[in-house]
Design a protein around this motif. Structure first.
Motif, PDB file in Angstrom:
ATOM      1  N   LYS A   1     -63.245 122.770  -5.405  1.00  0.00           N
ATOM      2  CA  LYS A   1     -63.001 121.438  -4.801  1.00  0.00           C
ATOM      3  C   LYS A   1     -63.958 120.454  -5.509  1.00  0.00           C
ATOM      4  O   LYS A   1     -63.683 119.340  -5.802  1.00  0.00           O
ATOM      5  CB  LYS A   1     -63.131 121.317  -3.369  1.00  0.00           C
ATOM      6  CG  LYS A   1     -62.943 120.088  -2.688  1.00  0.00           C
ATOM      7  CD  LYS A   1     -61.661 119.693  -2.461  1.00  0.00           C
ATOM      8  CE  LYS A   1     -61.098 118.085  -2.073  1.00  0.00           C
ATOM      9  NZ  LYS A   1     -59.843 118.094  -2.132  1.00  0.00           N
ATOM     10  N   ALA A   2     -65.396 120.861  -5.605  1.00  0.00           N
ATOM     11  CA  ALA A   2     -66.447 119.838  -6.008  1.00  0.00           C
ATOM     12  C   ALA A   2     -65.921 119.722  -7.652  1.00  0.00           C
ATOM     13  O   ALA A   2     -65.995 118.576  -7.978  1.00  0.00           O
ATOM     14  CB  ALA A   2     -67.809 120.581  -6.021  1.00  0.00           C
ATOM     15  N   ALA A   3     -65.442 120.742  -8.444  1.00  0.00           N
ATOM     16  CA  ALA A   3     -65.142 120.220  -9.571  1.00  0.00           C
ATOM     17  C   ALA A   3     -64.119 119.375  -9.718  1.00  0.00           C
ATOM     18  O   ALA A   3     -63.947 118.466 -10.512  1.00  0.00           O
ATOM     19  CB  ALA A   3     -64.862 121.715 -10.475  1.00  0.00           C
ATOM     20  N   GLU A   4     -62.912 119.572  -9.135  1.00  0.00           N
ATOM     21  CA  GLU A   4     -61.860 118.600  -8.716  1.00  0.00           C
ATOM     22  C   GLU A   4     -62.354 116.973  -8.421  1.00  0.00           C
ATOM     23  O   GLU A   4     -61.834 116.060  -9.134  1.00  0.00           O
ATOM     24  CB  GLU A   4     -60.817 119.185  -7.656  1.00  0.00           C
ATOM     25  CG  GLU A   4     -59.634 118.643  -7.501  1.00  0.00           C
ATOM     26  CD  GLU A   4     -58.891 119.223  -6.452  1.00  0.00           C
ATOM     27  OE1 GLU A   4     -58.834 120.499  -5.953  1.00  0.00           O
ATOM     28  OE2 GLU A   4     -58.264 118.401  -5.651  1.00  0.00           O
TER      29      GLU A   4
ATOM     30  N   ALA B   1     -71.774 115.418 -10.784  1.00  0.00           N
ATOM     31  CA  ALA B   1     -71.772 116.597 -11.519  1.00  0.00           C
ATOM     32  C   ALA B   1     -71.392 117.693 -10.364  1.00  0.00           C
ATOM     33  O   ALA B   1     -71.633 117.305  -9.066  1.00  0.00           O
ATOM     34  CB  ALA B   1     -72.779 116.976 -12.332  1.00  0.00           C
ATOM     35  N   ALA B   2     -70.633 118.699 -10.683  1.00  0.00           N
ATOM     36  CA  ALA B   2     -70.177 119.636  -9.592  1.00  0.00           C
ATOM     37  C   ALA B   2     -71.080 121.106 -10.001  1.00  0.00           C
ATOM     38  O   ALA B   2     -71.172 121.289 -11.443  1.00  0.00           O
ATOM     39  CB  ALA B   2     -68.906 119.961  -9.680  1.00  0.00           C
ATOM     40  N   ILE B   3     -71.388 121.669  -9.089  1.00  0.00           N
ATOM     41  CA  ILE B   3     -72.172 123.145  -9.499  1.00  0.00           C
ATOM     42  C   ILE B   3     -70.712 123.995  -8.812  1.00  0.00           C
ATOM     43  O   ILE B   3     -70.328 124.113  -7.801  1.00  0.00           O
ATOM     44  CB  ILE B   3     -73.149 123.587  -8.484  1.00  0.00           C
ATOM     45  CG1 ILE B   3     -74.415 122.823  -8.838  1.00  0.00           C
ATOM     46  CG2 ILE B   3     -73.467 124.881  -8.728  1.00  0.00           C
ATOM     47  CD1 ILE B   3     -75.665 123.043  -8.212  1.00  0.00           C
ATOM     48  N   SER B   4     -70.269 124.532  -9.866  1.00  0.00           N
ATOM     49  CA  SER B   4     -68.803 125.593  -9.787  1.00  0.00           C
ATOM     50  C   SER B   4     -69.000 126.448 -10.758  1.00  0.00           C
ATOM     51  O   SER B   4     -69.677 126.856 -11.415  1.00  0.00           O
ATOM     52  CB  SER B   4     -67.868 124.502  -9.807  1.00  0.00           C
ATOM     53  OG  SER B   4     -66.726 125.010  -9.444  1.00  0.00           O
ATOM     54  N   SER B   5     -67.768 127.222 -10.803  1.00  0.00           N
ATOM     55  CA  SER B   5     -67.687 128.431 -11.858  1.00  0.00           C
ATOM     56  C   SER B   5     -67.073 128.071 -12.850  1.00  0.00           C
ATOM     57  O   SER B   5     -66.444 126.797 -13.001  1.00  0.00           O
ATOM     58  CB  SER B   5     -66.547 129.343 -10.959  1.00  0.00           C
ATOM     59  OG  SER B   5     -65.115 128.704 -10.869  1.00  0.00           O
ATOM     60  N   ARG B   6     -67.073 128.866 -13.943  1.00  0.00           N
ATOM     61  CA  ARG B   6     -66.691 128.557 -15.239  1.00  0.00           C
ATOM     62  C   ARG B   6     -65.083 128.293 -15.342  1.00  0.00           C
ATOM     63  O   ARG B   6     -64.577 127.400 -15.717  1.00  0.00           O
ATOM     64  CB  ARG B   6     -66.745 129.910 -15.972  1.00  0.00           C
ATOM     65  CG  ARG B   6     -66.218 130.073 -17.431  1.00  0.00           C
ATOM     66  CD  ARG B   6     -66.796 131.047 -18.403  1.00  0.00           C
ATOM     67  NE  ARG B   6     -67.867 130.595 -18.979  1.00  0.00           N
ATOM     68  CZ  ARG B   6     -67.885 129.694 -19.846  1.00  0.00           C
ATOM     69  NH1 ARG B   6     -66.700 129.270 -20.453  1.00  0.00           N
ATOM     70  NH2 ARG B   6     -69.159 129.008 -20.335  1.00  0.00           N
ATOM     71  N   MET B   7     -64.341 129.162 -14.362  1.00  0.00           N
ATOM     72  CA  MET B   7     -62.895 129.007 -14.222  1.00  0.00           C
ATOM     73  C   MET B   7     -62.588 127.524 -13.737  1.00  0.00           C
ATOM     74  O   MET B   7     -61.552 127.039 -14.248  1.00  0.00           O
ATOM     75  CB  MET B   7     -62.629 129.983 -13.330  1.00  0.00           C
ATOM     76  CG  MET B   7     -61.094 130.276 -13.129  1.00  0.00           C
ATOM     77  SD  MET B   7     -60.596 131.593 -11.891  1.00  0.00           S
ATOM     78  CE  MET B   7     -58.902 131.253 -11.768  1.00  0.00           C
ATOM     79  N   ALA B   8     -63.429 126.994 -12.799  1.00  0.00           N
ATOM     80  CA  ALA B   8     -63.094 125.690 -12.264  1.00  0.00           C
ATOM     81  C   ALA B   8     -63.508 124.722 -13.150  1.00  0.00           C
ATOM     82  O   ALA B   8     -62.713 123.759 -13.347  1.00  0.00           O
ATOM     83  CB  ALA B   8     -63.800 125.418 -10.981  1.00  0.00           C
TER      84      ALA B   8
END
Lengths: 338, 338
Positions: free
Chosen positions: B172-175, B186-193
């Motif tokens: 959600k952060a990446a979105e 900026a978001a802390i999230s996964s490679r996939m996101a």
């Protein structure tokens, strides 16, 4: 230690920990000093900069304060001499603090970020608390992470989808809201913080559970050697008095176990049972020695005595023989009314 | 259940739980469906809307996911039929996702809110990870609460004092960051996101511990009666096979204890020791039955067998006689490589 004793607490001024510190150290003999982080309180006590410290330990709704547990785990070896010497229970009643003035919509350019409730654990449809002011102008909420979980019903009912910003303490949240001239932000914080910052009380008693309370621990240095006016630490550390009544005292112990050995953890715990000691809580945290290894925190009724006698001393002696590593983290007077 | 089996996971798409679900349910036999909250995953499994669900349970650095524990505690009686039937371990590697374009200073009018690190637990001065881009333009960070604690070193070293906003998941952060045209978040999230949202990788492997992993649990309904292609739930629930090797399986049990009785908790735990069962973890959460009452979660090696034989069955039978209330929450195949 000449003059006034200094006591560190998790600040800033008007934090719930400040209120707990004022309850435990009410006399003019103490100067109480705010610290920014829980780690700072531990460091101030460890270094001897202050004689005692006050930190939050657990909340009746939210459970343990993991930062405090991790500092007791002391994996970096920074706090080897910290002992618990007392506890304070404080009823926690949150207020919604802000300004009732409604800013014209969209004027501040803040987009409403939808923050979903990831837990969805709340069981009520509506909250106990009702706002005393209109909350339509509120676009941002500030509080400490622990407070959100304690006010789930109110937030879901009255402030659903409003952006939530975690700050280091509930009193810091009130300070930030005081400085925001838009009037569109609000803090979940204490009555004391609201009064200190001259904020309006938009709603009171936001907490889901009426009995919402936090337990704070009082810390000292192992070798401080002072006699305390309240007498608790001296007595708990082993004055030559009888204590047939274990429920007068509590003791905190941490240990790690060998994961390879069946029954290892249960074996450690059986030691306390063998000596008739009531285990009142168990917590575990990652030990970081290896992935999926844990350090356990066990609280028992009773106290370690300086003269080496008594059930707690005997249990700890047996633990010495069987645990991979363990640490006595202090004994103190039970402050919970039965 | 005709056609494809539906599996619910804590979404949205590209969440770490999504990745865990793809590992456990890789075949075309499954349709995997994102849910907004952990409670939604439990509800979808409980209602039978899906055949299985995947939820996060614990992280090797941060410890337990308390929302999941509280849903197993099931104080509102909403999830009486939920059982654990499997687990997935996933290495968690966080990326800093955003845009490298620096917005002219002050253009977006965002005030830098200082968010102090309340824990101060981190022991390193600098982080393992180095940013691959300049981060000076970043004024806002989005992530899930669990991620902050896993990236303490990186945040302290490279993004100290930057406003942090908790959102419902790292994906959600990446979105949110994708939708922010200012380029300052900026978001802390996964490679996939990051890939899904077309964001730049400003830094990678932000986590303090290289071995940072999360354990996910697979849920099913008690009475689903289906045979599972992976065979795990069927076997764990008691197929007539020998299982001398307890370490092949795990079992989760919850119980409450009478606080008034000395040794009560230790007594419950001794039951497992008596039958040679290795206790691998204990967690406690407020039971909310009364203030300062707890529900305990115990994980043991071994499995409950349908035919009633075996050490776990015997231990549970004894628990029945002594615990205030208890619940078997499932047995499943151990997925942790020794």
């Amino acid at each position: 230690m000449a003059g006034k004793e200094e006591v560190a607490f998790l600040g800033p001024i008007a934090s719930y920990t400040h209120q707990a510190a004022l309850i435990h150290f009410p006399s003019p003999h103490y100067t109480i000093v705010p610290q920014t982080t829980i780690a700072d309180v531990f460091a101030a006590v460890q270094s001897g900069a202050v004689s005692q410290g006050v930190v939050p330990f657990e909340n009746s709704s939210n459970g343990s304060v993991i930062f405090t547990l991790d500092l007791f785990a002391d994996l970096a070896g920074r706090n080897p001499d910290i002992l618990v010497c007392g506890e304070v229970y404080l009823g926690v009643h949150h207020c919604l603090l802000g300004r009732s003035k409604a800013a014209p919509e969209g004027q501040d350019g803040t987009a409403r970020t939808t923050v979903e409730d990831v837990s969805g654990v709340s069981s009520r449809e509506t909250s106990r608390a009702k706002p005393s002011r209109n909350l339509k102008h509120i676009t941002k909420l500030y509080s400490h992470h622990q407070a959100w979980g304690q006010c789930n019903d109110f937030l879901t009912t009255h402030l659903n989808g409003i952006e939530r910003i975690d700050v280091s303490s509930t009193s810091k949240a009130a300070e930030i809201v005081r400085q925001d001239d838009s009037g569109c932000s609000a803090a979940i914080s204490s009555r004391m913080a609201g009064e200190l910052n001259g904020l309006e009380f938009l709603a009171e008693n936001l907490e889901d559970n009426e009995g919402n309370s936090t337990r704070f621990l009082v810390l000292r240095r192992r070798d401080d050697g002072t006699s305390r006016p309240d007498g608790s630490a001296g007595a708990a550390d082993g004055e030559a008095e009888t204590d047939g009544d274990h429920s007068r005292y509590k003791t905190l112990v941490s240990f790690t176990v060998r994961h390879s050995e069946p029954g290892d953890l249960a074996g450690r715990l059986a030691v306390f049972q063998k000596f008739g000691l009531n285990l009142t809580s168990i917590n575990s945290r990652p030990s970081n020695e290896a992935t999926w290894h844990y350090i356990f925190f066990v609280e028992i009724m009773g106290r370690k005595r300086r003269d080496g006698s008594g059930a707690v001393n005997q249990a700890l002696q047996q633990l010495d023989g069987v645990a991979q590593s363990w640490r006595w983290l202090g004994s103190w007077e039970n402050a919970l009314k039965a």
